[in-house]
Design an enzyme around this catalytic site. Structure first.
Site, short mmCIF file in Angstrom:
data_model
loop_
_atom_site.label_atom_id
_atom_site.label_comp_id
_atom_site.label_asym_id
_atom_site.label_seq_id
_atom_site.Cartn_x
_atom_site.Cartn_y
_atom_site.Cartn_z
N ARG A 140 43.27 16.20 -27.38
CA ARG A 140 44.13 17.23 -27.97
C ARG A 140 43.30 18.50 -28.05
NH1 ARG A 140 45.32 15.99 -33.86
NH2 ARG A 140 43.87 17.71 -34.14
N HIS B 96 46.59 19.81 -34.51
CA HIS B 96 47.75 18.93 -34.38
C HIS B 96 49.04 19.73 -34.14
CE1 HIS B 96 50.53 15.67 -35.16
NE2 HIS B 96 51.04 16.33 -36.18
N TYR C 247 38.35 18.90 -39.95
CA TYR C 247 37.93 17.51 -39.73
C TYR C 247 37.19 17.28 -38.41
CZ TYR C 247 42.52 17.68 -37.45
OH TYR C 247 43.59 18.04 -36.67
#
Ligand SMILES: Cc1ncc(C[n+]2csc(CCOP(=O)(O)OP(=O)(O)O)c2C)c(N)n1
Ligand SMILES: Cc1ncc(C[n+]2csc(CCOP(=O)(O)OP(=O)(O)O)c2C)c(N)n1
Ligand SMILES: [Mg+2]
Ligand SMILES: [Mg+2]
Lengths: 355, 327, 355, 327
Positions: C269, C273, C282
Site C-alpha cells: 500500500r 489507508h 505506525y
C-alpha cells in the site's frame, strides 16, 4: 511432571487400589500410575451409567431431553487427566459428560441438571443438561450456541497469560463446530498470541445428520491447524492412553509457552444426536451396529486387564459402586425442588433484575 | 472543572481506569500505534504496553468473544468496535453470550465487559459508517447501554461502565467527539448508569432524547424560549436501564411529549419511550405523543444531501416542538 | 483460450496499436496479445490518474474521502484480464479501482462516485467511493463491511453452477479480511462444493495500521487454502505478467470444474489507508519511501519497452489521453446534480418505501 | 379446503414453490436426508436432488451469505436457520447486507431471499432453543418479517415471501407446528405481506398480537364472552410492514388496546404498536394502553416452571383483558 500424578491420586474420590496389586508392574504412560488408570476407567464407567440413566429417564417421560457422549468417553477422560485438575481450565461443549465427571462433577450434580432442579449448580435448571458451569472446579459456563465458547476459552487463556499464571485452557468442540466463523477467529487469535490453549476436536464425523464430507473438504480437522501457525495432531479418541499422550504433550507445550495445539480425537457417536433425533433417518442400522466394536470402555478394560492393572472382581465392584452412586443421585435429585416463579428473576444483573 | 471534548472525556476515563486497575485492558482494531482511528488511545501503547493495548485482527466476533472470556477469567476488558456498523459480526457474542452469562450460570459466572463503539451520522460516513445501533440491542435483558452526549457524561459513564459487574454497550456519537465541549469535574468521579439528565427545565413540553440530539434539542428549546415556550429537555444518557420515572415526572408536568432520535423511527428506542408514556401517563397528556426520528430507509447515504435529509436538526426539532404545543 | 484475447480487443475503448508495430514479436504470455498488454498498461495509467485525482479533490475540500489502490494496480489489472470480461463476475472490495476500470468502469462513472452524485450508477451517492455495483458489466454490489462479500461471491458461483453456466467468479479482499469468520465460512463452503471461484487476496501486509504479524501467525495467506481442500498460490502482485499467469490458471481450473483457488498477490500500500489515515503514526517515512521502488507502473512500462511493445512516444500519448479523459470526467461529474431529499426514499423495497 | 397443521402448511408452501419455480432452492443444517429437525423437508432431497436441497456446514453466516449471493445471481433461496437462537452469527448478513443491497446499489441489485426459522417457547427448548427474535430485526428497513400463526397463513405467507423481490425473515412459532390445525385453501394461493387478520370481531377492547399468542388470545376472548365482554383479536401476521390501519381502526372502535406477545416487553414489538396508538389514536382511548409480554429476563429457562412463568397464557391474557375493560 509427577505433580500431575499426585494430583490425580489426591483427587481420587474412592480407594480403587486392588486387593492384590500385581508384583511385576508394566511400564505405564508417563504421568499415569496404576491407580490413576483405574480411576480413569472408573470415570468412564460412571459416565456410561449416567448417560444410560439420562436416556432411561427420557423414555420414562421424566425428563424431556438427553444428549449422549457414548463413543467419546475415552477422549474426554484422557483429556481431563492430561490436565492439572484444580488448576487448568476446561471450556467444554454439551457432549462432554465424561470430561465433566472426570473433572470433578459429581453424579448428583449431573442428575440435578437432568431434572432441571432449582439447586442445579450449573444453571439452576435454566440450560439444557450437560451445559456445565463449575467455577470452583475450573469448568467454564457454555451456551448451546455452537462454537461460541471457543473465543471465550482463548480469552481466558489471554487473561491467564496476562497475569502470568501457569494455567492451561482446554477447549473442546465437535468437528461440526470448526465450520463456524467464530472457531476460525478463535484459532487465529490464539495462534497470533501463542496462548496456552489446547483445542480438542472430538470428531465423530457428524454434525447431527450432516456427514463430514459435507462439512469440510479436508480429511482431518487437524489439517486446519497449519492455517493458524501451530501444530495439529490426530489421535484415536477411543484409545485412552493414546489420547492421553497426545493431549499431555499439547498441555506441556502450552504450559511451557510454546503455544496452542489442535488435537483431533477421532471418535464416533454411538447413538442418535440427542433424544430428539433418530439417526436411522440418515445412516443405516448396519453402520450404527458396526460402531459398537469401537466402544472405548471394553477396550480400555481389556488394556488394563492385559497389564494386570484390573481384574474381573474389581471391575464388578467398581461397576456396582458406580451404579449405586447413580441410583442414589437419581433418587436424590428427583426429590429436589424445582425452581419457582420467583427464580425467573434472579441473576439478571449483579445489582438485581432491573431493566 | 476542566473544559474538554467528548473525545477527551472518553480518553480520560479509559486512561484513569487503566492506571487505577491492572485488570482493565483495551483490545480492538488499530488501538495500538495508530491510537484508534479517532486517536482516542494515542499514547496508550507506550504507557501501558502491548499486553494491555492489543491490536486485534480484523475480526469483531473474536474481539468481543475473547474479551468475554477474559472477563469471565477476572479481567475488565474494554473491547472496541471501530465503527458501530461493524458490530454485527459480534452480535452473537454480545446478545447470545455476554448478555446471558450471569443468568445462564445462575450467577456462577459474570461478564464485566465494556464494548465501546462510535455510532451515528453527520460526519459524511456514508452507508456503512453512520449507523445508530441502539435499537438493535436495547431489547436485550442482561445488557446495559450508555449513550452519553456531553464530555462529563462520557467520562463519568465510561468509568461506571468499566466498574460495572455486567456487560455494557457504550455508544459514543462520533459527531460529538470534537464538536461538543464542556466542563468536566476533576479527579475520580462517576455518572450513574440508569439516571437521565434533565438537561433543560421547562413547563410546556417534554423533549425526550439522547446522544447528539440532546444538543440540537437544547438549541431548539432556546429558540422557542424567545416566543415564551419553555421546553424541558431530557437526555436519557442510558437506554437500558431506562429512567422511567424522570420521563414520567416530566410528562406529568408538561403534558406533552416529543421524542427525538437520529435513529430510524419504526421500532426505534422512541417506541419504548412512547409505550411507557402510553401505559403510565396517558391521562396526563394534552396532546398525542410525537416522535421525530430518522426516516425508515436502510441507511444514511454518503452525499451531503442524504445526510441532511436523514438527520433531525435544530430547525426540524423546533418545528415539531411548535406543532406539539399548538395541539 | 483465444476467446479471451479477442474479448479484450473488442472491449478496448481506444485504439492503442502503436504506429510502428515491431516486426520481431517476442513470445507473450498465453492469452495476451501485444494489444492487450498495452491496454492493460493503459488501465493502470488511467487508474493512477483517477487515484491521484481523488486525493487532489480531497485536498481541495471537494470530496471528503478517498481510498487509494496505489501499489495494487498490477494485481488488479492482471486479474481482470485473466477473466472473460462480460461473462465472468467480479466481487471486488473497496481498494479495487484498477480492477473496476479494467473491467469496464469508465472514468466518468468513477468520478461520479467520488462526487456522490445522484446519477452515480454504483449507489446513487449512497456509498463511499469505490463501492462498485455494475450488474451489466458483471461487477457485484459490495458494502464497506469487510469480508461480508466473500460469501456472496460463493453464493453467486453456486447459482452459476446450479444453472450450469460456465461462469467464473473472482472474489477479492485484503489479507486483513482473512481474519473474519465469514471469510472462513466462505472458503469452506466453496471447497466443499468445489465451486468455480477464484479468491484473490491482495496482501499489502496491513489492515489499516495492524501489521500482518498481528493479524495471523502464518507467513502467507495462501497457506490457509489447505484448510479448505484447494490450492493456494502466491504471486508477485506488482508484476502484471506473473499475476496474470497465476490468476489465469486459477480461472481455468475453476471453469473446467476443478474447484476454487486461493491466489495471494503480494502487493503493498503506497499511501495511507485512506484520506482519513496517516500512516506515519505506525510506520516510518523510510519504510514508506522504500515502497516507491516497487511501483508496478514503471515496472510494467519497462517490461513492455524491453520487449518492444511500447515506446516513449506511445507512453506519452497514452498518458496524455488518459489525463484528458480524467479531466473531462472530473468536470463533467462535478457538474452533475446531487441527490435530492426525495432520493432518500427510493429503492427501499421493490414495491416502494413501505415500512 | 384441507385441514392441516402449521408444519404442513410450511412444508406445502416450500414444496409447491420448489415444484413451480426452478430458481427456488433450500439450504440449511440437516435439511437433507434428515428432512430438517422438525421433518419439514422430509422427502425433498429425493424429489428435488442434492443441488436444490443443500445440507450446509454448521455455519449460519454462510448459510445466509451464500444465499444472499445466490439471490443476487437470480435464484430464490430459502435459507433455514435451525433454531432462531442460532441466527445471531448471521446477523451481519441479514441486517448489514441483505436488507441494504437494493438501497445501497440504488436498485442495481436485489436480494429475493427467504430466511426461515422456528422461534418461541413452550416446547422445553431451554435457554437456547426458545427465543423470540422479532424485536431484534423489526427495526431494520429493507427487511420484511412474517409471523404466521395458522396453517393457512403459514402456507400463504410463505408463498408470498418466496415470490417477494426483497429479503423476508419468516418466523415460525415452533409450538404451533403440530399444535395448531386449521383449514387451508386448495391449490395456489397467497396471503399478502402487510395485512393483519382480524381473527375475532369485538367491540369492547382490541387485543393486538401475533404468533402463538393469537390462539391464546382467542381462547381468552371466548372465555370473556361468557360475561358479555367482546374482545377483538388482531393477528398482525407480518411485523414489518405493520398494518397500522387495521390496528388504528380497531382501537378507534373499541377504545381499549391490549398488546400481547411472548417476547420480552422492554423494546419488544409491542412498544411500536403502543407508540403508533399513542401517536395516532390517543384521543380515542378510554384506558391506557397495556402490554402483556414476556418478562425482562435474559431467556426462558429449561425447567417447566420457568417456561410457565415466562409465557403469557390464556388465564393471564383473560386477566389482563378483564383489568383493561374495568378501567
Ligand atoms: C450456532 C448453532 N447452530 C446450530 C446448532 C444446532 N446444533 C446443535 S449440535 C449440532 C451439531 C454439532 O456437531 P459437532 O460440532 O460435530 O458436535 P457433535 O454433536 O457431533 O459432538 C447442531 C447443528 C447450534 N446449537 N448452534
Ligand atoms: C467488519 C469491518 N471491520 C472493520 C472495518 C474497518 N476497516 C476498513 S478497511 C480495514 C482494513 C482492511 O485491511 P485489508 O483487508 O488487509 O485490506 P486493505 O485495506 O489492506 O487493502 C478495516 C479494519 C470494516 N470496514 N469492516
Ligand atoms: Mg460431530
Ligand atoms: Mg491489507
Amino acid at each position: 511432571m509427577p505433580a500431575l500424578e499426585e494430583e490425580s491420586l489426591a483427587n481420587a474420590s474412592n480407594d480403587l487400589s486392588m486387593k492384590s496389586e500385581p508384583k511385576i508392574r508394566v511400564s505405564l504412560p508417563e504421568g499415569l500410575s496404576a491407580e490413576t488408570l483405574r480411576e480413569m476407567y472408573g470415570r468412564m464407567v460412571l459416565t456410561r451409567l449416567c448417560d444410560d440413566r439420562a436416556f432411561a429417564l427420557n423414555r420414562q417421560g421424566k425428563i424431556p431431553f438427553a444428549a449422549t457422549c457414548q463413543g467419546h468417553e475415552a477422549a474426554q477422560v484422557a483429556a481431563a487427566y492430561a490436565l492439572k485438575r484444580g488448576t487448568d481450565w476446561v471450556v467444554p461443549y454439551y457432549r462432554d459428560t465424561a470430561l465433566a465427571l472426570a473433572y470433578g462433577v459429581t453424579p448428583r450434580e449431573q442428575l440435578m441438571c437432568l431434572f432441571a432442579r432449582k439447586d442445579d449448580i450449573f444453571s439452576s435448571g435454566r440450560q439444557f443438561p450437560n451445559h456445565y458451569s463449575v467455577p470452583d472446579r475450573k469448568i467454564a459456563s457454555i451456551s448451546s450456541i455452537i462454537a461460541a465458547h471457543v473465543t471465550h476459552g482463548v480469552g481466558m487463556a489471554l487473561a491467564f497469560a496476562m497475569r502470568k499464571e501457569p494455567i492451561v485452557t482446554l477447549i473442546t468442540f465437535g468437528e461440526g463446530s470448526t465450520s463456524e466463523g467464530e472457531w476460525h477467529e478463535a484459532m487465529n487469535f490464539a495462534g497470533i498470541h501463542q496462548l496456552p490453549v489446547v483445542f480438542m476436536c472430538e470428531n465423530n464425523e457428524f454434525a447431527i445428520s450432516v456427514p463430514q464430507k459435507l462439512q469440510m473438504a479436508v480429511a482431518n480437522v487437524a489439517d486446519r491447524a497449519a492455517a493458524y501457525g501451530f501444530p495439529g495432531v490426530i489421535c484415536d479418541g477411543t484409545d485412552v492412553v493414546a489420547t492421553y499422550s497426545v493431549v499431555r504433550e499439547a498441555v506441556e507445550r502450552a504450559r511451557s509457552g510454546d503455544g496452542p495445539t489442535l488435537v483431533e480425537a477421532k471418535v464416533y457417536r454411538a447413538m442418535s444426536h440427542t433424544s430428539d433425533d433418530n439417526q436411522l433417518t440418515y445412516r443405516t442400522q448396519d453402520e450404527v451396529d458396526a460402531l459398537k466394536a469401537r466402544d472405548p470402555i471394553p477396550r480400555f478394560e481389556a488394556w488394563l486387564k492385559d497389564r494386570g492393572l484390573l481384574d474381573d472382581a474389581t471391575i464388578k465392584q467398581m461397576k456396582q459402586q458406580a451404579q449405586a452412586e447413580v441410583d442414589e443421585a437419581t433418587d436424590w435429585a428427583e426429590a429436589q425442588p424445582p425452581p419457582t416463579e420467583a427464580d425467573l428473576y434472579t441473576h439478571v444483573y449483579a445489582s438485581g433484575p432491573l431493566s | 472543572m476542566a473544559t474538554k471534548t467528548v473525545l477527551e472525556g472518553v480518553r480520560d476515563a479509559l486512561h484513569s481506569e487503566m492506571a487505577r486497575d491492572p485488570r482493565v485492558f483495551i483490545m480492538g482494531e488499530d488501538v495500538g500505534p495508530r491510537g484508534n482511528v479517532f486517536l482516542i488511545t494515542k499514547g496508550f501503547l507506550d504507557e501501558f504496553g502491548r499486553s494491555r493495548v492489543i491490536d486485534t485482527p480484523l475480526a469483531e466476533a473474536s474481539i468481543v468473544g475473547v474479551a468475554v472470556g477474559a472477563a469471565m477469567a477476572g479481567m475488565r476488558p474494554v473491547a472496541e468496535i471501530q465503527f458501530a456498523d461493524f458490530i454485527y459480526p459480534a452480535y452473537n457474542q454480545i446478545v447470545g453470550e455476554a448478555a446471558k452469562i450471569r443468568y445462564r450460570s445462575a450467577g456462577g459466572n459474570s461478564c464485566p465487559l465494556v464494548i465501546r463503539t462510535p455510532y451515528g451520522g453527520g460526519v459524511r460516513g456514508a452507508l456503512s459508517h453512520s449507523v445508530s445501533i441502539e435499537a438493535l440491542f436495547y431489547h436485550v435483558p442482561g445488557l446495559k447501554i450508555c449513550v452519553p452526549s456531553t464530555p462529563a457524561d462520557a467520562q463519568g459513564l465510561l468509568v461506571s461502565a468499566i466498574r460495572d459487574e455486567d456487560p455494557v454497550l457504550f455508544l459514543e456519537h462520533k459527531r460529538t467527539y470534537r464538536l461538543i465541549k464542556g466542563d468536566v469535574p476533576e479527579g475520580d468521579f462517576t455518572v450513574p448508569i440508569g439516571k437521565a439528565d434533565v438537561a433543560r427545565q421547562g413547563k410546556d413540553l417534554s423533549v425526550i432524547t439522547y446522544g447528539l440530539m440532546r444538543h440540537f434539542a437544547i438549541e431548539a428549546a432556546q429558540s422557542l424560549a424567545k416566543d415564551g415556550v419553555e421546553a424541558e429537555v431530557i437526555d436519557l444518557r442510558t437506554i437500558r436501564p431506562m429512567d422511567r420515572s424522570t420521563i414520567l415526572q416530566s410528562v406529568a408536568k408538561t403534558k406533552r411529549a416529543l421524542i427525538v432520535h437520529e435513529d430510524q423511527k419504526f421500532g426505534g428506542v422512541g417506541a419504548e419511550i412512547a409505550a411507557i408514556i402510553a401505559e403510565e401517563a396517558l391521562f396526563d397528556l394534552d396532546a398525542p405523543v410525537r416522535r421525530l426520528c430518522g426516516p425508515d430507509v436502510p441507511a444514511m447515504g454518503y452525499a451531503k444531501e442524504y445526510e441532511e435529509a436523514f438527520m433531525p436538526n435544530v430547525e426540524r426539532i423546533a418545528g415539531a416542538m411548535c406543532d406539539l404545543v399548538a395541539v
